[in-house]
Each structure stands twice: as C-alpha cells, then as structure tokens.
Design an enzyme around this catalytic site. Structure first.
Site, PDB file in Angstrom:
ATOM      1  N   TYR A  25       0.725   3.541   7.528  1.00 21.95           N
ATOM      2  CA  TYR A  25       0.783   4.595   8.269  1.00 21.95           C
ATOM      3  C   TYR A  25       2.085   5.522   8.040  1.00 21.95           C
ATOM      4  O   TYR A  25       2.295   6.606   8.650  1.00 21.95           O
ATOM      5  CB  TYR A  25       1.576   4.003   9.624  1.00 21.95           C
ATOM      6  CG  TYR A  25       2.725   3.022   9.272  1.00 21.95           C
ATOM      7  CD1 TYR A  25       2.569   1.771   8.892  1.00 21.95           C
ATOM      8  CD2 TYR A  25       4.049   3.581   9.178  1.00 21.95           C
ATOM      9  CE1 TYR A  25       3.719   0.881   8.435  1.00 21.95           C
ATOM     10  CE2 TYR A  25       5.013   2.702   9.084  1.00 21.95           C
ATOM     11  CZ  TYR A  25       4.994   1.517   8.707  1.00 21.95           C
ATOM     12  OH  TYR A  25       6.081   0.650   8.175  1.00 21.95           O
ATOM     13  N   GLU A  98       7.295  -1.178  -1.599  1.00 17.14           N
ATOM     14  CA  GLU A  98       7.700  -1.307  -0.227  1.00 17.14           C
ATOM     15  C   GLU A  98       8.960  -2.218  -0.115  1.00 17.14           C
ATOM     16  O   GLU A  98       9.202  -2.723   0.764  1.00 17.14           O
ATOM     17  CB  GLU A  98       6.851  -1.786   0.561  1.00 17.14           C
ATOM     18  CG  GLU A  98       5.208  -1.041   0.564  1.00 17.14           C
ATOM     19  CD  GLU A  98       5.666   0.374   1.030  1.00 17.14           C
ATOM     20  OE1 GLU A  98       6.525   0.544   2.039  1.00 17.14           O
ATOM     21  OE2 GLU A  98       4.997   1.474   0.449  1.00 17.14           O
TER      22      GLU A  98
HETATM   23  C1  SIN Z   1       3.207   2.527   5.001  1.00 17.95           C
HETATM   24  O1  SIN Z   1       3.107   3.667   4.654  1.00 17.95           O
HETATM   25  O2  SIN Z   1       2.412   1.897   5.567  1.00 17.95           O
HETATM   26  C2  SIN Z   1       4.759   2.074   4.871  1.00 17.95           C
HETATM   27  C3  SIN Z   1       5.932   2.958   4.865  1.00 17.95           C
HETATM   28  C4  SIN Z   1       5.791   4.058   3.364  1.00 17.95           C
HETATM   29  O3  SIN Z   1       5.632   3.630   2.560  1.00 17.95           O
HETATM   30  O4  SIN Z   1       6.188   5.070   3.868  1.00 17.95           O
END
Ligand code: SIN
Length: 187
Positions: A25, A98
């Site tokens: 997301y 992450e």
């Molecule tokens: C995601 O993109 O799902 C997690 C947050 C990010 O890495 O920006």
C-alpha cells in the site's frame, strides 16, 4: 535502531513451495524490486493509509527520520494497493527492506475484479519504536519536504505514491492533501 526482520522470520510458517499474496500500500505499490509471479490491483478493508511511520533507513536518517506510510485501523474504510504473488524466499529481501518497524500480518484481500484471497501485509503498529503518529497534514508535508535518506528524498516517496494511487484510480484524501501542501510549498 529497531529491527523487525528477525521477528518477521519467526512469524509465519510458510511452506517454501507455496507462493503467497503480499499486499502493498506504500512504496511496495510503485517499487517492486523483487521477483513476483503475478501482480494485481487489490484492496483491504478496515484500514487507512497514514504518513505516521518514521523512516530512519530509507527516506530519512536516525537523526532526522522521514515520514512514510503505515496502516491504522479504520472500520469500514477501504485501502487500495497492489498485490503480488511471491514465493516465500522473497521475504528475505522484503523483511530487510521493511525492517524499520513493520511486522507481517495476515489479511483478507479483494482483487479489483472481485476475487478474494488471503495474503500478508506489512504494518508498522503504534507501539513500534519508529512510530511518529498523527500530525497536521500541512506539517507532514513540511516534514516530508525537508527529509531524505539512503533511498532518496522523502518528497519522491510521496509523489511516486500519489501518482501510483491515481493510476490505480484510488482516492486517498490523506495522501492527496499532503501532496497538495508539498507542491504548494514549492511555489
Ligand atoms: C508497503 O508499501 O506496503 C509498506 C510501506 C512501504 O514500504 O512504503
């Protein structure tokens, strides 16, 4: 610095031969620097995307963290993003990417064509050491405008995300308002 990579490795019993869906997301929508078997627009329900997580390793530094998105519980709200079908070995890379506070959670997801599946999603919960929390959207834009880290400027993270959401046809008032404040600050 907090590192959630080890915790994520222990978290789910994934069979090496069984691909899983990962829901992205934030940067995972527009920066797919990992191999995947399929990629499909999808959404999850009950969560809102918010620029409330600190970034010490990508879009900021330990002294001057940037701001990136996480998910906050929001009953009834729909969060649009991108789902990737990946083999579990890819989590070695993703857990490192992450690592600044994000933990993997299981989630039901709905593909844009209505199909349903179960998947995993990285969420940085309010109790993680890098969590910055709520702020005025104008203040968030100013914070983003002055932040940068090893992965580039925080501004690029925001602008890439807003563009990717527009391409998905997703209306995200929080992200678009911050984008407007950021762009207005340039005039
Ligand atoms: C995601 O993109 O799902 C997690 C947050 C990010 O890495 O920006």
């Amino acid at each position: 610095m907090l590192n959630t990579a080890d915790e994520n490795r222990r978290r789910h019993d994934l069979h090496p031969d069984h691909p899983v869906w990962l829901f992205g997301y934030g940067s995972l929508i527009y920066k797919a620097d990992f191999p995947y078997l399929a990629r499909r627009p999808a959404s999850i329900t009950g969560w809102a995307r918010r620029f409330w997580q600190g970034s010490h390793d990508h879009r900021g530094t330990p002294d001057k963290p940037g701001r990136v998105v996480t998910l906050i519980e929001a009953p009834g709200m729909v969060c649009a993003g991108m789902a990737y079908r990946i083999t579990p070995d890819v989590f070695e890379h993703l857990d490192h990417r992450e690592k600044n506070g994000y933990l993997r959670f299981r989630t039901p997801l709905t593909f844009a064509d209505g199909d349903l599946a179960d998947g995993l999603v990285y969420i940085a919960t309010e109790d993680n050491a890098a969590f910055l929390g709520q702020a005025d959207e104008q203040a968030i834009a100013e914070h983003i405008a002055r932040s940068e880290g090893p992965s580039g400027s925080n501004r690029d993270y925001l602008l890439h995300l807003a563009k990717a959401l527009r391409e998905l046809g997703a209306l995200d008032e929080h992200v678009f308002r911050i984008e407007q404040f950021l762009l207005a600050g340039n005039d």
